[in-house]
Design a protein around this motif. Structure first.
Motif, PDB file in Angstrom:
ATOM      1  N   GLY A 147       0.833  -1.202   0.000  1.00  0.00           N
ATOM      2  CA  GLY A 147       0.000   0.000   0.000  1.00  0.00           C
ATOM      3  C   GLY A 147       0.861   1.243   0.000  1.00  0.00           C
ATOM      4  O   GLY A 147       2.062   1.166   0.269  1.00  0.00           O
ATOM      5  N   GLY A 148       0.233   2.392  -0.282  1.00  0.00           N
ATOM      6  CA  GLY A 148       1.024   3.618  -0.355  1.00  0.00           C
ATOM      7  C   GLY A 148       0.346   4.811   0.296  1.00  0.00           C
ATOM      8  O   GLY A 148       0.814   5.940   0.183  1.00  0.00           O
ATOM      9  N   GLY A 149      -0.753   4.555   1.000  1.00  0.00           N
ATOM     10  CA  GLY A 149      -1.481   5.642   1.662  1.00  0.00           C
ATOM     11  C   GLY A 149      -1.079   5.777   3.128  1.00  0.00           C
ATOM     12  O   GLY A 149      -0.146   5.119   3.596  1.00  0.00           O
ATOM     13  N   ASN A 150      -1.819   6.627   3.853  1.00  0.00           N
ATOM     14  CA  ASN A 150      -1.490   6.882   5.267  1.00  0.00           C
ATOM     15  C   ASN A 150      -1.456   5.597   6.086  1.00  0.00           C
ATOM     16  O   ASN A 150      -0.547   5.381   6.884  1.00  0.00           O
ATOM     17  N   SER A 151      -2.467   4.740   5.897  1.00  0.00           N
ATOM     18  CA  SER A 151      -2.542   3.514   6.698  1.00  0.00           C
ATOM     19  C   SER A 151      -1.340   2.621   6.446  1.00  0.00           C
ATOM     20  O   SER A 151      -0.754   2.077   7.381  1.00  0.00           O
ATOM     21  N   ALA A 152      -0.954   2.479   5.170  1.00  0.00           N
ATOM     22  CA  ALA A 152       0.176   1.607   4.824  1.00  0.00           C
ATOM     23  C   ALA A 152       1.467   2.125   5.452  1.00  0.00           C
ATOM     24  O   ALA A 152       2.257   1.357   6.017  1.00  0.00           O
ATOM     25  N   LEU A 153       1.674   3.434   5.373  1.00  0.00           N
ATOM     26  CA  LEU A 153       2.924   3.987   5.906  1.00  0.00           C
ATOM     27  C   LEU A 153       2.940   3.947   7.433  1.00  0.00           C
ATOM     28  O   LEU A 153       3.976   3.712   8.051  1.00  0.00           O
ATOM     29  N   GLU A 154       1.747   4.146   8.013  1.00  0.00           N
ATOM     30  CA  GLU A 154       1.656   4.047   9.479  1.00  0.00           C
ATOM     31  C   GLU A 154       1.942   2.607   9.905  1.00  0.00           C
ATOM     32  O   GLU A 154       2.667   2.359  10.869  1.00  0.00           O
ATOM     33  N   ASP A 155       1.387   1.661   9.155  1.00  0.00           N
ATOM     34  CA  ASP A 155       1.636   0.240   9.450  1.00  0.00           C
ATOM     35  C   ASP A 155       3.124  -0.086   9.314  1.00  0.00           C
ATOM     36  O   ASP A 155       3.701  -0.768  10.159  1.00  0.00           O
ATOM     37  N   ALA A 156       3.738   0.406   8.245  1.00  0.00           N
ATOM     38  CA  ALA A 156       5.156   0.120   8.004  1.00  0.00           C
ATOM     39  C   ALA A 156       6.003   0.671   9.148  1.00  0.00           C
ATOM     40  O   ALA A 156       6.906  -0.010   9.658  1.00  0.00           O
ATOM     41  N   ALA A 157       5.710   1.901   9.571  1.00  0.00           N
ATOM     42  CA  ALA A 157       6.479   2.512  10.664  1.00  0.00           C
ATOM     43  C   ALA A 157       6.301   1.699  11.949  1.00  0.00           C
ATOM     44  O   ALA A 157       7.265   1.437  12.671  1.00  0.00           O
ATOM     45  N   TYR A 158       5.081   1.284  12.206  1.00  0.00           N
ATOM     46  CA  TYR A 158       4.825   0.481  13.418  1.00  0.00           C
ATOM     47  C   TYR A 158       5.611  -0.834  13.352  1.00  0.00           C
ATOM     48  O   TYR A 158       6.269  -1.229  14.321  1.00  0.00           O
ATOM     49  N   LEU A 159       5.560  -1.489  12.209  1.00  0.00           N
ATOM     50  CA  LEU A 159       6.213  -2.806  12.077  1.00  0.00           C
ATOM     51  C   LEU A 159       7.735  -2.693  12.119  1.00  0.00           C
ATOM     52  O   LEU A 159       8.412  -3.628  12.547  1.00  0.00           O
ATOM     53  N   CYS A 160       8.281  -1.534  11.699  1.00  0.00           N
ATOM     54  CA  CYS A 160       9.736  -1.345  11.776  1.00  0.00           C
ATOM     55  C   CYS A 160      10.218  -1.440  13.231  1.00  0.00           C
ATOM     56  O   CYS A 160      11.349  -1.823  13.494  1.00  0.00           O
ATOM     57  N   GLY A 161       9.353  -1.095  14.149  1.00  0.00           N
ATOM     58  CA  GLY A 161       9.702  -1.169  15.568  1.00  0.00           C
ATOM     59  C   GLY A 161       9.576  -2.574  16.137  1.00  0.00           C
ATOM     60  O   GLY A 161       9.998  -2.821  17.270  1.00  0.00           O
ATOM     61  N   VAL A 162       8.996  -3.471  15.378  1.00  0.00           N
ATOM     62  CA  VAL A 162       8.716  -4.825  15.886  1.00  0.00           C
ATOM     63  C   VAL A 162       9.503  -5.882  15.099  1.00  0.00           C
ATOM     64  O   VAL A 162      10.032  -6.828  15.677  1.00  0.00           O
ATOM     65  N   CYS A 163       9.583  -5.686  13.796  1.00  0.00           N
ATOM     66  CA  CYS A 163      10.106  -6.742  12.909  1.00  0.00           C
ATOM     67  C   CYS A 163      11.569  -6.447  12.524  1.00  0.00           C
ATOM     68  O   CYS A 163      12.082  -5.362  12.750  1.00  0.00           O
ATOM     69  N   LYS A 164      12.210  -7.480  11.935  1.00  0.00           N
ATOM     70  CA  LYS A 164      13.620  -7.317  11.548  1.00  0.00           C
ATOM     71  C   LYS A 164      13.721  -6.392  10.327  1.00  0.00           C
ATOM     72  O   LYS A 164      14.442  -5.420  10.330  1.00  0.00           O
ATOM     73  N   ARG A 165      12.992  -6.730   9.285  1.00  0.00           N
ATOM     74  CA  ARG A 165      13.039  -5.931   8.056  1.00  0.00           C
ATOM     75  C   ARG A 165      11.618  -5.781   7.504  1.00  0.00           C
ATOM     76  O   ARG A 165      10.823  -6.726   7.571  1.00  0.00           O
ATOM     77  N   VAL A 166      11.324  -4.588   7.006  1.00  0.00           N
ATOM     78  CA  VAL A 166       9.985  -4.328   6.464  1.00  0.00           C
ATOM     79  C   VAL A 166      10.125  -3.856   5.013  1.00  0.00           C
ATOM     80  O   VAL A 166      10.820  -2.861   4.739  1.00  0.00           O
ATOM     81  N   TYR A 167       9.490  -4.570   4.100  1.00  0.00           N
ATOM     82  CA  TYR A 167       9.465  -4.177   2.691  1.00  0.00           C
ATOM     83  C   TYR A 167       8.132  -3.468   2.439  1.00  0.00           C
ATOM     84  O   TYR A 167       7.068  -4.052   2.673  1.00  0.00           O
ATOM     85  N   LEU A 168       8.202  -2.239   1.979  1.00  0.00           N
ATOM     86  CA  LEU A 168       6.976  -1.477   1.710  1.00  0.00           C
ATOM     87  C   LEU A 168       6.749  -1.459   0.199  1.00  0.00           C
ATOM     88  O   LEU A 168       7.490  -0.815  -0.557  1.00  0.00           O
ATOM     89  N   ILE A 169       5.731  -2.196  -0.223  1.00  0.00           N
ATOM     90  CA  ILE A 169       5.493  -2.396  -1.658  1.00  0.00           C
ATOM     91  C   ILE A 169       4.375  -1.460  -2.134  1.00  0.00           C
ATOM     92  O   ILE A 169       3.271  -1.472  -1.567  1.00  0.00           O
ATOM     93  N   HIS A 170       4.680  -0.692  -3.158  1.00  0.00           N
ATOM     94  CA  HIS A 170       3.674   0.249  -3.665  1.00  0.00           C
ATOM     95  C   HIS A 170       3.743   0.301  -5.193  1.00  0.00           C
ATOM     96  O   HIS A 170       4.832   0.274  -5.771  1.00  0.00           O
ATOM     97  N   ARG A 171       2.593   0.385  -5.808  1.00  0.00           N
ATOM     98  CA  ARG A 171       2.561   0.287  -7.282  1.00  0.00           C
ATOM     99  C   ARG A 171       3.059   1.552  -7.978  1.00  0.00           C
ATOM    100  O   ARG A 171       3.473   1.523  -9.122  1.00  0.00           O
ATOM    101  N   ARG A 172       3.023   2.691  -7.273  1.00  0.00           N
ATOM    102  CA  ARG A 172       3.466   3.937  -7.925  1.00  0.00           C
ATOM    103  C   ARG A 172       4.911   4.270  -7.547  1.00  0.00           C
ATOM    104  O   ARG A 172       5.491   3.650  -6.659  1.00  0.00           O
ATOM    105  N   ASP A 173       5.439   5.312  -8.188  1.00  0.00           N
ATOM    106  CA  ASP A 173       6.792   5.816  -7.880  1.00  0.00           C
ATOM    107  C   ASP A 173       6.841   6.465  -6.510  1.00  0.00           C
ATOM    108  O   ASP A 173       7.830   6.395  -5.802  1.00  0.00           O
ATOM    109  N   GLU A 174       5.731   7.167  -6.197  1.00  0.00           N
ATOM    110  CA  GLU A 174       5.699   7.939  -4.961  1.00  0.00           C
ATOM    111  C   GLU A 174       4.511   7.519  -4.124  1.00  0.00           C
ATOM    112  O   GLU A 174       3.485   7.107  -4.669  1.00  0.00           O
ATOM    113  N   PHE A 175       4.674   7.640  -2.807  1.00  0.00           N
ATOM    114  CA  PHE A 175       3.570   7.301  -1.919  1.00  0.00           C
ATOM    115  C   PHE A 175       2.526   8.407  -1.959  1.00  0.00           C
ATOM    116  O   PHE A 175       2.864   9.583  -2.107  1.00  0.00           O
TER     117      PHE A 175
END
Ligand SMILES: Cc1cc2nc3c(=O)[nH]c(=O)nc-3n(C[C@H](O)[C@H](O)[C@H](O)COP(=O)(O)OP(=O)(O)OC[C@H]3O[C@@H](n4cnc5c(N)ncnc54)[C@H](O)[C@@H]3O)c2cc1C
Length: 303
Positions: A147-175
């Motif tokens: 995802g590339g919206g607010n929820s996806a980026l919020e989720d990614a930031a949260y998971l960075c604090g919990v998980c080893k590595r987080v891949y944020l996959i988005h279909r566009r060039d920019e979020f």
């Protein structure tokens, strides 16, 4: 005493329940999942008046405490459809059927699915739609967020604090998320942006082992090895069950103004489920209060 059923216990449904109970109605609040709705899926809320910052679960709990104090009947069940005989509505659920003189639909929205092979097979076994709820299952593991919206980026930031590595996959060039969410990602060195890529399939034998992605530019595909995939590709309406009674917009939201009236007298719509511009907790609560007031007027024969 007149009976009212409220479908969904997010902020809209819980507020409607409090107002309806305070007006002397017999209130049944039907919830299929967690009390709090979408609020339970966010770590931090910073724009609900009275609380400069509050965890989603805590605001849910505080609202729920107000509901339980109001003498509302709480029912855990999933509404499947509504039918009507004369002026009485039947709310048909998975386990039981309940009757009411009026109904408030406050069922919110549902998560958009990826619709790729493997998603259904691994749902709840590696594929999750709620980072805050399930992130801890992936402690020190590699995960992907789509995802590339607010929820996806919020989720990614949260998971960075919990998980080893987080891949944020988005279909566009920019979020397409707000700048503050995009900037926040810079502080994580365990985040990898995989932009201009779309998910093709979720892979694994018995357990989820990866996500195959395809470049939107070159068409080339590769698999990222991960233990979990978090889907945050947006929210969509969920109103097919009510389409016989309420007029829906082209994208499936209930046509209803701020007064929360629908095309059927006696049925009201509150919160994210109705066709509106701003879907937030505070506007959901406002709808809940309005819907309960309009329902009371209807039941008293003045609405
Ligand atoms: C990750 C995330 C972060 C957010 N952050 C913020 C924020 O910071 N500030 C803000 O103001 N807003 C935020 N929002 C938006 C806000 O949470 C919603 O606008 C609000 O929760 C909508 O409330 P609602 O009661 O209309 O619907 P929901 O919260 O969606 O609640 C609907 C409830 O109905 C239940 N339900 C659905 N169908 C049925 C059925 N058939 N039978 C029984 N029960 C059913 C659901 O289980 C759910 O509990 C956020 C949303 C998300 C997803």
């Amino acid at each position: 005493m007149k009976n009212i059923i409220i479908i969904g216990a997010g902020p809209a449904g819980m507020t409607a329940a409090i107002y309806a109970a305070d007006s002397g109605l017999n209130v049944r609040l039907i919830e299929k999942g967690m009390y709090g709705g979408q609020m339970t899926t966010t770590a931090r809320i910073e724009n609900y008046p009275g609380f400069p910052e509050i965890a989603g679960w805590e605001l849910s709990q505080r609202m729920f405490d107000c509901v339980t104090k109001s003498g509302v009947t709480l029912t855990t069940d999933e509404v499947i459809s509504i039918s009507r005989s004369d002026s009485l509505f039947k709310v048909i659920c998975r386990i039981n059927t309940y009757e009411a003189d009026a109904v408030i639909i406050a069922n919110g929205v549902k998560r958009r699915k990826l619709d790729v092979p493997g998603e259904k097979e691994f749902a709840g076994r590696g594929v999750s739609y709620c980072a805050v709820c399930d992130g801890n299952f992936f402690k020190e593991k590699d995960v992907a967020v789509v995802g590339g919206g607010n929820s996806a980026l919020e989720d990614a930031a949260y998971l960075c604090g919990v998980c080893k590595r987080v891949y944020l996959i988005h279909r566009r060039d920019e979020f397409r998320a707000d700048e503050k969410y995009v900037r926040a990602l810079d502080s994580f060195d365990n985040l990898e942006r995989v932009t201009s890529h779309v998910p093709v399939r979720i892979t694994g034998e018995d357990v989820l082992s990866g996500i195959e992605v395809k470049s939107t530019k070159t068409g080339e595909a590769h698999t990222i090895p991960v233990s979990g995939v978090f889907v945050a590709t947006g929210l969509i309406s969920d109103n097919d069950a009510y389409s016989e009674f309420v007029e829906l917009s082209d994208d499936g939201y209930i046509e209803s103004g701020e007064d929360c009236l629908t095309s059927t007298p006696g049925i009201f719509a509150a919160g994210d489920t109705r066709n509106k511009k701003l879907r937030q907790i505070v506007t959901a609560c406002a709808d809940g209060a309005s819907a309960a007031k309009k329902a009371l007027e209807y039941l008293n024969g003045v609405g």
